[in-house]
Design a protein around this motif. Structure first.
Motif, PDB file in Angstrom:
ATOM      1  N   ARG A 157       0.830  -1.203   0.000  1.00 45.81           N
ATOM      2  CA  ARG A 157       0.000   0.000   0.000  1.00 45.81           C
ATOM      3  C   ARG A 157       0.873   1.265   0.000  1.00 45.81           C
ATOM      4  O   ARG A 157       0.565   2.244  -0.683  1.00 45.81           O
ATOM      5  N   ALA A 197       2.196   1.724  -3.455  1.00 43.64           N
ATOM      6  CA  ALA A 197       1.171   2.253  -4.354  1.00 43.64           C
ATOM      7  C   ALA A 197       0.954   3.747  -4.129  1.00 43.64           C
ATOM      8  O   ALA A 197       0.754   4.505  -5.087  1.00 43.64           O
ATOM      9  N   GLN A 198       0.987   4.192  -2.879  1.00 45.68           N
ATOM     10  CA  GLN A 198       0.848   5.618  -2.593  1.00 45.68           C
ATOM     11  C   GLN A 198       2.014   6.415  -3.172  1.00 45.68           C
ATOM     12  O   GLN A 198       1.818   7.497  -3.742  1.00 45.68           O
ATOM     13  N   ASP A 199       3.234   5.880  -3.033  1.00 45.67           N
ATOM     14  CA  ASP A 199       4.396   6.576  -3.593  1.00 45.67           C
ATOM     15  C   ASP A 199       4.283   6.671  -5.114  1.00 45.67           C
ATOM     16  O   ASP A 199       4.583   7.714  -5.704  1.00 45.67           O
ATOM     17  N   PHE A 200       3.847   5.588  -5.738  1.00 49.19           N
ATOM     18  CA  PHE A 200       3.720   5.606  -7.193  1.00 49.19           C
ATOM     19  C   PHE A 200       2.638   6.595  -7.629  1.00 49.19           C
ATOM     20  O   PHE A 200       2.781   7.277  -8.653  1.00 49.19           O
ATOM     21  N   GLY A 201       1.554   6.688  -6.856  1.00 50.43           N
ATOM     22  CA  GLY A 201       0.505   7.645  -7.191  1.00 50.43           C
ATOM     23  C   GLY A 201       0.992   9.082  -7.111  1.00 50.43           C
ATOM     24  O   GLY A 201       0.686   9.909  -7.983  1.00 50.43           O
ATOM     25  N   LYS A 202       1.763   9.416  -6.075  1.00 49.21           N
ATOM     26  CA  LYS A 202       2.307  10.769  -5.963  1.00 49.21           C
ATOM     27  C   LYS A 202       3.265  11.064  -7.111  1.00 49.21           C
ATOM     28  O   LYS A 202       3.245  12.162  -7.688  1.00 49.21           O
ATOM     29  N   SER A 259       3.261   9.686 -10.069  1.00 49.81           N
ATOM     30  CA  SER A 259       2.515   9.771 -11.326  1.00 49.81           C
ATOM     31  C   SER A 259       1.834  11.124 -11.473  1.00 49.81           C
ATOM     32  O   SER A 259       1.820  11.702 -12.577  1.00 49.81           O
ATOM     33  N   ARG A 260       1.269  11.641 -10.390  1.00 47.37           N
ATOM     34  CA  ARG A 260       0.606  12.949 -10.475  1.00 47.37           C
ATOM     35  C   ARG A 260       1.601  14.064 -10.767  1.00 47.37           C
ATOM     36  O   ARG A 260       1.336  14.953 -11.591  1.00 47.37           O
ATOM     37  N   ASN A 303       8.360   8.622 -14.253  1.00 51.43           N
ATOM     38  CA  ASN A 303       7.751   8.177 -13.001  1.00 51.43           C
ATOM     39  C   ASN A 303       8.737   7.382 -12.151  1.00 51.43           C
ATOM     40  O   ASN A 303       8.764   7.527 -10.922  1.00 51.43           O
ATOM     41  N   GLY A 341       0.099  16.042  -4.171  1.00 48.40           N
ATOM     42  CA  GLY A 341      -1.030  15.145  -4.034  1.00 48.40           C
ATOM     43  C   GLY A 341      -1.793  15.278  -2.746  1.00 48.40           C
ATOM     44  O   GLY A 341      -2.658  14.462  -2.467  1.00 48.40           O
TER      45      GLY A 341
END
Length: 286
Positions: free
Chosen positions: A42, A45-50, A52-53, A79, A247
């Motif tokens: 998890r 996934a949060q690091d990848f989301g930040k 990516s944004r 990314n 983010g």
């Protein structure tokens, strides 16, 4: 991964199958029966989301200025670099972008098939006085592309504060492709604090009847690369003040002029900025 060989390829989910496109190929995979996420998964996934944004913000600000064609690997490469920068933050529980770690983007190539050094054979320098100055030394032959008559060079400054990004470009410099050039300087306005990535772009042109055409899109002779990363920060030693809250909700960002939701400790364990945090000094050993 399976390949789609039918007449009509598809993307998206159809029953237990998911179709997707990578480049010019259409692939296929099955939907997992069950997904078990660990806390580490998890957080990843949060690091990848930040990342990516922030990567999308950088690309949307840069692409209108960039004339060199980039390939479809730019998204993943950028990314991946941003995730590595984010994970260098060892102060906060929830990782944040620390401006000084963006210096790892120096040398990042937007055109992976040609590096700037291989085409120029000289090393440009960057200074930050009365704007951003990019100094390019003399070159013996600006381009070894035989059918190119001229080379156009531009400098682009890409600014970001973690929430929004924008870019400025210098006036282009036109050089004869096969004649030794003189040293020159490209100037970009220095408009904002935060992180500034300086990109140098090199594009071959062909002159016909006094008109310069940009149709020599040979990927081995077109280059765009980050040559310097400049950081403006009020306090370079205070990670808590210089961190970039990519983010996050605006009301959760300290110092943005909005009322804070809580006066207690934040989710990352740091006290609010209005409370002075003192270090604990252990007593001396007897």
């Amino acid at each position: 991964m399976g390949k789609q060989v039918g007449i009509i390829p598809f993307t998206g989910r159809v029953g237990p199958l998911i179709g997707y496109r990578v480049g010019n190929r259409y692939l296929l995979r099955s939907v997992p029966a069950q997904v078990r996420q660990t806390p580490a998964m998890r957080r990843s996934a949060q690091d990848f989301g930040k990342a990516s944004r922030l990567g999308a913000s950088l690309r949307h600000a840069l692409c209108p200025q960039l004339e060199a064609r980039h390939d479809n690997t730019l998204v993943n490469r950028l990314n991946r670099s941003l995730v590595n920068i984010l994970r260098q933050d060892d102060l906060h529980r929830e990782k944040r972008f620390i401006p000084r770690y963006f210096k790892d983007l120096k040398g990042f190539s937007l055109t992976p098939y040609a590096r700037l050094w291989d085409l120029m054979q000289v090393t440009p320098t960057v200074t930050r006085e009365n704007g951003i100055q990019v100094h390019v030394p003399a070159m013996r032959e600006p381009s070894r592309y035989k059918i190119a008559t001229h080379v156009r060079m531009r400098a682009i400054a890409l600014f970001t504060d973690g929430r929004q990004s924008f870019s400025y470009a210098s006036e282009p410099m036109l050089l004869n492709a096969h004649t030794p050039s003189q040293p020159f300087t490209l100037t970009i306005p220095d408009e904002a604090p935060g992180v500034c990535c300086v990109i140098l772009e090199m594009l071959p042109l062909q002159q016909e009847h006094g008109v310069y055409y940009n149709r020599l899109a040979h990927r081995k002779h077109v280059a765009a690369e980050v040559i310097a990363v400049l950081v403006k920060s009020g306090s370079g030693d205070d990670d808590k003040r210089e961190s970039m809250h990519a983010g996050q909700r605006p009301d959760a960002i300290p110092g943005n002029g909005m009322q804070q939701r809580s006066t207690g400790p934040s989710r990352d364990g740091l006290l609010p900025p209005a409370i002075k945090r003192e270090r604990f000094h252990p007593p001396p050993l007897e």
